[in-house]
Design a protein around this motif. Structure first.
Motif, PDB file in Angstrom:
ATOM      1  N   TYR A  21     -52.511 -12.222  21.788  1.00  0.00           N
ATOM      2  CA  TYR A  21     -51.160 -12.734  22.045  1.00  0.00           C
ATOM      3  C   TYR A  21     -51.165 -14.010  22.889  1.00  0.00           C
ATOM      4  O   TYR A  21     -50.106 -14.576  23.142  1.00  0.00           O
ATOM      5  CB  TYR A  21     -50.314 -11.662  22.741  1.00  0.00           C
ATOM      6  CG  TYR A  21     -50.934 -11.159  24.013  1.00  0.00           C
ATOM      7  CD1 TYR A  21     -50.768 -11.835  25.215  1.00  0.00           C
ATOM      8  CD2 TYR A  21     -51.733 -10.020  24.000  1.00  0.00           C
ATOM      9  CE1 TYR A  21     -51.362 -11.384  26.372  1.00  0.00           C
ATOM     10  CE2 TYR A  21     -52.326  -9.559  25.157  1.00  0.00           C
ATOM     11  CZ  TYR A  21     -52.134 -10.242  26.334  1.00  0.00           C
ATOM     12  OH  TYR A  21     -52.727  -9.793  27.485  1.00  0.00           O
ATOM     13  N   THR A  22     -52.334 -14.488  23.304  1.00  0.00           N
ATOM     14  CA  THR A  22     -52.400 -15.705  24.110  1.00  0.00           C
ATOM     15  C   THR A  22     -52.485 -16.962  23.253  1.00  0.00           C
ATOM     16  O   THR A  22     -52.353 -18.067  23.782  1.00  0.00           O
ATOM     17  CB  THR A  22     -53.613 -15.680  25.063  1.00  0.00           C
ATOM     18  OG1 THR A  22     -54.823 -15.711  24.295  1.00  0.00           O
ATOM     19  CG2 THR A  22     -53.578 -14.441  25.948  1.00  0.00           C
ATOM     20  N   LEU A  23     -52.675 -16.828  21.960  1.00  0.00           N
ATOM     21  CA  LEU A  23     -52.824 -17.977  21.074  1.00  0.00           C
ATOM     22  C   LEU A  23     -51.479 -18.627  20.786  1.00  0.00           C
ATOM     23  O   LEU A  23     -50.491 -17.944  20.499  1.00  0.00           O
ATOM     24  CB  LEU A  23     -53.474 -17.550  19.758  1.00  0.00           C
ATOM     25  CG  LEU A  23     -54.888 -16.978  19.850  1.00  0.00           C
ATOM     26  CD1 LEU A  23     -55.335 -16.444  18.497  1.00  0.00           C
ATOM     27  CD2 LEU A  23     -55.850 -18.027  20.356  1.00  0.00           C
ATOM     28  N   ASP A  24     -51.433 -19.960  20.803  1.00  0.00           N
ATOM     29  CA  ASP A  24     -50.212 -20.692  20.466  1.00  0.00           C
ATOM     30  C   ASP A  24     -50.063 -20.906  18.967  1.00  0.00           C
ATOM     31  O   ASP A  24     -48.957 -21.119  18.472  1.00  0.00           O
ATOM     32  CB  ASP A  24     -50.190 -22.048  21.170  1.00  0.00           C
ATOM     33  CG  ASP A  24     -49.934 -21.903  22.663  1.00  0.00           C
ATOM     34  OD1 ASP A  24     -49.219 -20.958  23.058  1.00  0.00           O
ATOM     35  OD2 ASP A  24     -50.465 -22.726  23.429  1.00  0.00           O
ATOM     36  N   ALA A  25     -51.180 -20.887  18.242  1.00  0.00           N
ATOM     37  CA  ALA A  25     -51.155 -21.083  16.792  1.00  0.00           C
ATOM     38  C   ALA A  25     -51.709 -19.841  16.104  1.00  0.00           C
ATOM     39  O   ALA A  25     -52.553 -19.140  16.661  1.00  0.00           O
ATOM     40  CB  ALA A  25     -51.987 -22.301  16.418  1.00  0.00           C
ATOM     41  N   LYS A  26     -51.241 -19.592  14.888  1.00  0.00           N
ATOM     42  CA  LYS A  26     -51.691 -18.430  14.121  1.00  0.00           C
ATOM     43  C   LYS A  26     -53.203 -18.480  13.890  1.00  0.00           C
ATOM     44  O   LYS A  26     -53.758 -19.524  13.579  1.00  0.00           O
ATOM     45  CB  LYS A  26     -51.021 -18.380  12.749  1.00  0.00           C
ATOM     46  CG  LYS A  26     -49.582 -18.023  12.779  1.00  0.00           C
ATOM     47  CD  LYS A  26     -49.025 -17.963  11.362  1.00  0.00           C
ATOM     48  CE  LYS A  26     -47.524 -17.855  11.388  1.00  0.00           C
ATOM     49  NZ  LYS A  26     -46.955 -17.916  10.034  1.00  0.00           N
ATOM     50  N   ALA A  27     -53.819 -17.321  14.034  1.00  0.00           N
ATOM     51  CA  ALA A  27     -55.241 -17.185  13.707  1.00  0.00           C
ATOM     52  C   ALA A  27     -55.363 -15.951  12.836  1.00  0.00           C
ATOM     53  O   ALA A  27     -54.620 -14.979  12.987  1.00  0.00           O
ATOM     54  CB  ALA A  27     -56.076 -17.016  14.967  1.00  0.00           C
ATOM     55  N   LYS A  28     -56.296 -15.977  11.883  1.00  0.00           N
ATOM     56  CA  LYS A  28     -56.487 -14.792  11.052  1.00  0.00           C
ATOM     57  C   LYS A  28     -57.963 -14.603  10.744  1.00  0.00           C
ATOM     58  O   LYS A  28     -58.752 -15.547  10.787  1.00  0.00           O
ATOM     59  CB  LYS A  28     -55.663 -14.859   9.771  1.00  0.00           C
ATOM     60  CG  LYS A  28     -56.133 -15.854   8.740  1.00  0.00           C
ATOM     61  CD  LYS A  28     -55.270 -15.761   7.496  1.00  0.00           C
ATOM     62  CE  LYS A  28     -55.781 -16.712   6.428  1.00  0.00           C
ATOM     63  NZ  LYS A  28     -55.051 -16.590   5.187  1.00  0.00           N
ATOM     64  N   LEU A  29     -58.290 -13.352  10.465  1.00  0.00           N
ATOM     65  CA  LEU A  29     -59.648 -12.989  10.090  1.00  0.00           C
ATOM     66  C   LEU A  29     -59.555 -12.026   8.920  1.00  0.00           C
ATOM     67  O   LEU A  29     -58.884 -10.997   9.009  1.00  0.00           O
ATOM     68  CB  LEU A  29     -60.384 -12.340  11.266  1.00  0.00           C
ATOM     69  CG  LEU A  29     -61.836 -11.940  11.014  1.00  0.00           C
ATOM     70  CD1 LEU A  29     -62.695 -13.182  10.764  1.00  0.00           C
ATOM     71  CD2 LEU A  29     -62.388 -11.165  12.194  1.00  0.00           C
ATOM     72  N   ASP A  30     -60.194 -12.393   7.816  1.00  0.00           N
ATOM     73  CA  ASP A  30     -60.198 -11.584   6.589  1.00  0.00           C
ATOM     74  C   ASP A  30     -61.538 -10.893   6.415  1.00  0.00           C
ATOM     75  O   ASP A  30     -62.550 -11.295   6.998  1.00  0.00           O
ATOM     76  CB  ASP A  30     -59.993 -12.475   5.356  1.00  0.00           C
ATOM     77  CG  ASP A  30     -58.583 -12.985   5.221  1.00  0.00           C
ATOM     78  OD1 ASP A  30     -57.653 -12.297   5.659  1.00  0.00           O
ATOM     79  OD2 ASP A  30     -58.424 -14.085   4.650  1.00  0.00           O
ATOM     80  N   ASN A  31     -61.542  -9.872   5.580  1.00  0.00           N
ATOM     81  CA  ASN A  31     -62.771  -9.207   5.127  1.00  0.00           C
ATOM     82  C   ASN A  31     -63.606  -8.636   6.267  1.00  0.00           C
ATOM     83  O   ASN A  31     -64.828  -8.709   6.252  1.00  0.00           O
ATOM     84  CB  ASN A  31     -63.614 -10.155   4.271  1.00  0.00           C
ATOM     85  CG  ASN A  31     -62.870 -10.584   3.029  1.00  0.00           C
ATOM     86  OD1 ASN A  31     -62.239  -9.765   2.364  1.00  0.00           O
ATOM     87  ND2 ASN A  31     -62.919 -11.864   2.713  1.00  0.00           N
ATOM     88  N   PHE A  32     -62.959  -8.031   7.239  1.00  0.00           N
ATOM     89  CA  PHE A  32     -63.650  -7.369   8.342  1.00  0.00           C
ATOM     90  C   PHE A  32     -63.894  -5.928   7.920  1.00  0.00           C
ATOM     91  O   PHE A  32     -62.960  -5.173   7.665  1.00  0.00           O
ATOM     92  CB  PHE A  32     -62.805  -7.418   9.618  1.00  0.00           C
ATOM     93  CG  PHE A  32     -63.489  -6.816  10.810  1.00  0.00           C
ATOM     94  CD1 PHE A  32     -64.339  -7.571  11.590  1.00  0.00           C
ATOM     95  CD2 PHE A  32     -63.290  -5.483  11.142  1.00  0.00           C
ATOM     96  CE1 PHE A  32     -64.974  -7.015  12.698  1.00  0.00           C
ATOM     97  CE2 PHE A  32     -63.905  -4.922  12.244  1.00  0.00           C
ATOM     98  CZ  PHE A  32     -64.757  -5.686  13.024  1.00  0.00           C
TER      99      PHE A  32
END
Length: 138
Positions: A21-32
């Motif tokens: 929740y500290t990120l200002d921009a969206k981050a994503k991680l796929d295929n975990f």
């Protein structure tokens, strides 16, 4: 408070932790990969969302960090952290009734909608973290 810097990780007790929740921009991680399933996480200060095998599992508005998330057929357990109160939506069995416990106190029962989702709020503003347990009523 501790965000999950890796976006999603496996804990030593065979649970997963996710969200930053500290990120200002969206981050994503796929295929975990975890326990034979494929997870996808999207997170930042406004929202945290988790999918398993392409299906909805968890969403919070605003974004949160979720620790020790474990889910079985009849129960979901996790600890949630965030800078302010959050609305959480879980994806469970459709048309089923669940007992919700927040920090050891019953928050009542709720029935999922046709899509298997239900939402509830957690008060995080004055707490380091909040334990959530959702159990399917038999």
């Amino acid at each position: 408070m501790a965000a999950v810097n890796e976006l999603i990780r496996i804990e030593s007790n065979d649970t997963i932790s996710f969200g930053d929740y500290t990120l200002d921009a969206k981050a994503k991680l796929d295929n975990f990969e975890f326990a034979g399933d494929i997870y996808k996480v999207k997170t930042f200060r406004e929202i945290t969302k988790l999918e398993r095998n392409g299906l909805f599992v968890y969403e919070s508005v605003p974004g949160t960090a979720v620790m020790n998330f474990v889910e079985s057929e009849d129960e979901v357990d996790f600890v949630v952290e965030g800078p302010e109160d959050a609305q959480i939506t879980l994806g469970l069995a459709e048309g089923s009734e669940y007992e919700i416990t927040i920090d050891g106190t019953s928050a009542g029962t709720m029935k999922t909608n046709l899509g298997g989702k239900f939402s509830f709020s957690v008060e995080l503003e004055d707490a380091d973290s909040v334990a959530v347990k959702v159990v399917k009523k038999q």
